[in-house]
Design a protein around this motif. Sequence first.
Motif, PDB file in Angstrom:
ATOM      1  N   LEU A 153       0.855  -1.181   0.000  1.00 31.35           N
ATOM      2  CA  LEU A 153       0.000   0.000   0.000  1.00 31.35           C
ATOM      3  C   LEU A 153       0.891   1.231   0.000  1.00 31.35           C
ATOM      4  CD1 LEU A 153      -2.749  -0.941   2.622  1.00 31.35           C
ATOM      5  CD2 LEU A 153      -2.980  -0.895   0.128  1.00 31.35           C
ATOM      6  N   GLY A 154       0.780   2.050  -1.040  1.00 34.22           N
ATOM      7  CA  GLY A 154       1.591   3.259  -1.100  1.00 34.22           C
ATOM      8  C   GLY A 154       1.100   4.340  -0.166  1.00 34.22           C
ATOM      9  N   CYS A 155      -0.214   4.385   0.063  1.00 34.16           N
ATOM     10  CA  CYS A 155      -0.792   5.488   0.830  1.00 34.16           C
ATOM     11  C   CYS A 155      -1.805   4.947   1.837  1.00 34.16           C
ATOM     12  CB  CYS A 155      -1.457   6.483  -0.121  1.00 34.16           C
ATOM     13  SG  CYS A 155      -1.824   8.095   0.618  1.00 34.16           S
ATOM     14  N   ILE A 156      -1.531   5.153   3.105  1.00 32.03           N
ATOM     15  CA  ILE A 156      -2.435   4.771   4.185  1.00 32.03           C
ATOM     16  C   ILE A 156      -2.129   5.685   5.366  1.00 32.03           C
ATOM     17  CG2 ILE A 156      -0.841   2.912   4.871  1.00 32.03           C
ATOM     18  CD1 ILE A 156      -3.283   1.405   6.001  1.00 32.03           C
ATOM     19  N   GLY A 157      -3.165   6.178   6.018  1.00 30.80           N
ATOM     20  CA  GLY A 157      -2.892   7.080   7.129  1.00 30.80           C
ATOM     21  C   GLY A 157      -4.123   7.397   7.943  1.00 30.80           C
ATOM     22  N   THR A 158      -3.874   7.879   9.136  1.00 31.50           N
ATOM     23  CA  THR A 158      -4.916   8.438   9.971  1.00 31.50           C
ATOM     24  C   THR A 158      -5.072   9.919   9.632  1.00 31.50           C
ATOM     25  OG1 THR A 158      -3.257   8.774  11.703  1.00 31.50           O
ATOM     26  CG2 THR A 158      -4.624   6.783  11.853  1.00 31.50           C
ATOM     27  N   THR A 159      -6.065  10.562  10.226  1.00 29.92           N
ATOM     28  CA  THR A 159      -6.376  11.940   9.871  1.00 29.92           C
ATOM     29  C   THR A 159      -5.854  12.917  10.924  1.00 29.92           C
ATOM     30  OG1 THR A 159      -8.342  11.232   8.676  1.00 29.92           O
ATOM     31  CG2 THR A 159      -8.254  13.534   9.360  1.00 29.92           C
ATOM     32  N   PRO A 160      -5.035  13.889  10.521  1.00 32.23           N
ATOM     33  CA  PRO A 160      -4.522  14.882  11.469  1.00 32.23           C
ATOM     34  C   PRO A 160      -5.631  15.735  12.071  1.00 32.23           C
ATOM     35  CG  PRO A 160      -3.202  14.848   9.464  1.00 32.23           C
ATOM     36  CD  PRO A 160      -4.428  14.036   9.188  1.00 32.23           C
ATOM     37  N   ALA A 161      -5.333  16.331  13.207  1.00 29.74           N
ATOM     38  CA  ALA A 161      -6.314  17.160  13.912  1.00 29.74           C
ATOM     39  C   ALA A 161      -6.368  18.583  13.367  1.00 29.74           C
ATOM     40  CB  ALA A 161      -5.980  17.192  15.403  1.00 29.74           C
ATOM     41  N   TYR A 162      -5.429  18.951  12.517  1.00 33.56           N
ATOM     42  CA  TYR A 162      -5.420  20.295  11.947  1.00 33.56           C
ATOM     43  C   TYR A 162      -4.988  20.194  10.494  1.00 33.56           C
ATOM     44  CZ  TYR A 162      -0.449  19.722  12.863  1.00 33.56           C
ATOM     45  OH  TYR A 162       0.827  19.226  12.898  1.00 33.56           O
ATOM     46  N   GLY A 163      -5.361  21.204   9.711  1.00 35.45           N
ATOM     47  CA  GLY A 163      -5.039  21.166   8.298  1.00 35.45           C
ATOM     48  C   GLY A 163      -5.800  20.046   7.608  1.00 35.45           C
ATOM     49  N   MET A 164      -5.453  19.810   6.354  1.00 33.41           N
ATOM     50  CA  MET A 164      -6.096  18.754   5.595  1.00 33.41           C
ATOM     51  C   MET A 164      -5.117  18.290   4.516  1.00 33.41           C
ATOM     52  SD  MET A 164      -9.968  18.777   4.099  1.00 33.41           S
ATOM     53  CE  MET A 164     -10.524  19.550   5.619  1.00 33.41           C
ATOM     54  N   PRO A 165      -4.123  17.466   4.891  1.00 35.03           N
ATOM     55  CA  PRO A 165      -3.110  17.073   3.914  1.00 35.03           C
ATOM     56  C   PRO A 165      -3.708  16.296   2.754  1.00 35.03           C
ATOM     57  CG  PRO A 165      -2.930  15.769   5.911  1.00 35.03           C
ATOM     58  CD  PRO A 165      -3.906  16.853   6.196  1.00 35.03           C
ATOM     59  N   SER A 166      -3.149  16.524   1.583  1.00 33.17           N
ATOM     60  CA  SER A 166      -3.581  15.779   0.407  1.00 33.17           C
ATOM     61  C   SER A 166      -2.966  14.386   0.443  1.00 33.17           C
ATOM     62  CB  SER A 166      -3.140  16.514  -0.858  1.00 33.17           C
ATOM     63  OG  SER A 166      -1.758  16.328  -1.100  1.00 33.17           O
ATOM     64  N   THR A 167      -3.263  13.617  -0.580  1.00 31.02           N
ATOM     65  CA  THR A 167      -2.738  12.250  -0.670  1.00 31.02           C
ATOM     66  C   THR A 167      -1.375  12.203  -1.361  1.00 31.02           C
ATOM     67  OG1 THR A 167      -3.953  11.905  -2.741  1.00 31.02           O
ATOM     68  CG2 THR A 167      -5.042  11.268  -0.686  1.00 31.02           C
ATOM     69  N   MET A 168      -0.722  13.349  -1.529  1.00 33.19           N
ATOM     70  CA  MET A 168       0.613  13.364  -2.140  1.00 33.19           C
ATOM     71  C   MET A 168       1.743  13.278  -1.115  1.00 33.19           C
ATOM     72  SD  MET A 168       0.172  13.151  -5.306  1.00 33.19           S
ATOM     73  CE  MET A 168       1.811  13.524  -5.924  1.00 33.19           C
ATOM     74  N   PRO A 169       1.754  14.103  -0.045  1.00 26.70           N
ATOM     75  CA  PRO A 169       2.872  14.004   0.900  1.00 26.70           C
ATOM     76  C   PRO A 169       2.635  12.924   1.944  1.00 26.70           C
ATOM     77  CG  PRO A 169       1.441  15.787   1.567  1.00 26.70           C
ATOM     78  CD  PRO A 169       0.854  15.233   0.294  1.00 26.70           C
ATOM     79  N   ALA A 170       3.671  12.616   2.667  1.00 24.59           N
ATOM     80  CA  ALA A 170       3.573  11.758   3.848  1.00 24.59           C
ATOM     81  C   ALA A 170       3.945  12.585   5.067  1.00 24.59           C
ATOM     82  CB  ALA A 170       4.499  10.555   3.721  1.00 24.59           C
ATOM     83  N   GLY A 171       3.705  12.022   6.246  1.00 26.33           N
ATOM     84  CA  GLY A 171       4.018  12.745   7.466  1.00 26.33           C
ATOM     85  C   GLY A 171       3.802  11.856   8.675  1.00 26.33           C
ATOM     86  N   PRO A 172       3.724  12.443   9.864  1.00 28.88           N
ATOM     87  CA  PRO A 172       3.527  11.641  11.081  1.00 28.88           C
ATOM     88  C   PRO A 172       2.251  10.812  11.072  1.00 28.88           C
ATOM     89  CG  PRO A 172       4.227  13.873  11.629  1.00 28.88           C
ATOM     90  CD  PRO A 172       3.925  13.877  10.163  1.00 28.88           C
ATOM     91  N   HIS A 173       1.270  11.212  10.264  1.00 29.03           N
ATOM     92  CA  HIS A 173       0.004  10.475  10.173  1.00 29.03           C
ATOM     93  C   HIS A 173       0.090   9.271   9.241  1.00 29.03           C
ATOM     94  CE1 HIS A 173       0.074  12.946   6.603  1.00 29.03           C
ATOM     95  NE2 HIS A 173      -0.974  12.313   6.112  1.00 29.03           N
ATOM     96  N   GLY A 174       1.209   9.121   8.550  1.00 31.33           N
ATOM     97  CA  GLY A 174       1.335   8.121   7.492  1.00 31.33           C
ATOM     98  C   GLY A 174       1.258   8.828   6.159  1.00 31.33           C
ATOM     99  N   GLY A 175       0.186   8.578   5.398  1.00 33.62           N
ATOM    100  CA  GLY A 175       0.037   9.239   4.114  1.00 33.62           C
ATOM    101  C   GLY A 175       0.756   8.498   3.004  1.00 33.62           C
ATOM    102  N   ASN A 176       1.254   9.244   2.028  1.00 33.80           N
ATOM    103  CA  ASN A 176       1.856   8.644   0.839  1.00 33.80           C
ATOM    104  C   ASN A 176       3.312   8.245   1.116  1.00 33.80           C
ATOM    105  OD1 ASN A 176       1.885   7.840  -1.884  1.00 33.80           O
ATOM    106  ND2 ASN A 176       2.683   9.810  -2.534  1.00 33.80           N
ATOM    107  N   MET A 177       3.477   7.256   1.971  1.00 41.88           N
ATOM    108  CA  MET A 177       4.820   6.840   2.389  1.00 41.88           C
ATOM    109  C   MET A 177       5.561   6.103   1.285  1.00 41.88           C
ATOM    110  SD  MET A 177       4.002   5.580   6.298  1.00 41.88           S
ATOM    111  CE  MET A 177       2.598   4.550   5.834  1.00 41.88           C
ATOM    112  N   ASP A 178       4.843   5.301   0.502  1.00 40.16           N
ATOM    113  CA  ASP A 178       5.441   4.579  -0.625  1.00 40.16           C
ATOM    114  C   ASP A 178       6.660   3.758  -0.224  1.00 40.16           C
ATOM    115  OD1 ASP A 178       3.800   4.944  -2.854  1.00 40.16           O
ATOM    116  OD2 ASP A 178       4.605   6.922  -3.283  1.00 40.16           O
ATOM    117  N   VAL A 179       6.580   3.050   0.893  1.00 46.77           N
ATOM    118  CA  VAL A 179       7.660   2.133   1.256  1.00 46.77           C
ATOM    119  C   VAL A 179       7.149   0.708   1.147  1.00 46.77           C
ATOM    120  CG1 VAL A 179       8.942   3.752   2.695  1.00 46.77           C
ATOM    121  CG2 VAL A 179       7.161   2.357   3.737  1.00 46.77           C
ATOM    122  N   ARG A 180       8.010  -0.175   0.664  1.00 45.16           N
ATOM    123  CA  ARG A 180       7.586  -1.530   0.318  1.00 45.16           C
ATOM    124  C   ARG A 180       7.215  -2.383   1.525  1.00 45.16           C
ATOM    125  NH1 ARG A 180      11.868  -3.596  -4.150  1.00 45.16           N
ATOM    126  NH2 ARG A 180      13.278  -3.518  -2.357  1.00 45.16           N
TER     127      ARG A 180
END
Length: 296
Positions: A134-161
Amino acid sequence: MQQISLGSLNYEFNRFQEPCVRISSGETIRVESEDALSGQIRKADDLRDKSTVPFSNPLTGPIFIKQAEPGDTLSIKIETIESRDGQCATYTGNPKQLCQWLGTDVPSGAHVCPIRDGFVYWSDEIKIPYQPMLGCIGTTPAYGMPSTMPAGPHGGNMDVREVTEGNTLYLPGFVSGALLYLGDAHAAMGQGELSATGLEMAAQTTLTIELIKQKMISGPRIESSDELITVSSGTPMERATADAFAQLILWMEADYGWNRWRAYDLLTHVAEISMGYYEGGGLAVKIAKEYVAHPS
């Protein structure tokens, strides 16, 4: 087991979106997702047309986990990742930083690859082992609204095998219900995901999700049968590397009784790095559990 069918495509980790399902801790679910190309390449003469679908990595969700609150952690066991259609797709894409050497006259390169007998048939002569992730999986941050392009502490578009079958992904929860999204399945992906496009596939993913109450982690962690893995993203990649190593050291210290400086020393000699999309700075660092079992 609940089946979550494909609904409207989500391109943000949106905490205001109505959950597509509500589940209890310990429940196993099966989730349908569209491919990262939003289904635009289904046959040989199709093109990725960003003028009509400008976004990438559509997600299914959110999945609401009952009793999850900020400060909790989700444990997500990835049971299976199956191709929905028996095929995957890729295209050449924009070479971006490689244009200095390769130029900008880039063909589409779009093609559809059958999946059968444990292989992706990239061409008549070349077959690639089927290694779903799965290239992109994550929980939802409490602020902002990140797109499905970056990754971060919530997970997101990590793209790791390592976000793959048999492994357990740990993600921090930031909002009530955690609000988990997932998609962007790949049939396989090389280290670095050079063209920013893996072997993208629509998928059916089976997950078992458990809630770990009152345990907050700083970012994504992965546990396989024989490794501990931390994930960080961002540029410059040197910074993401340092962060991932630091988080692995702190995990070893907190949960396995290691002295942080001994862990720092040991990782210098035995750690491995797995690289996600090179331009996004995503990577995982890992250590074999056989080493972790002997705190020093």
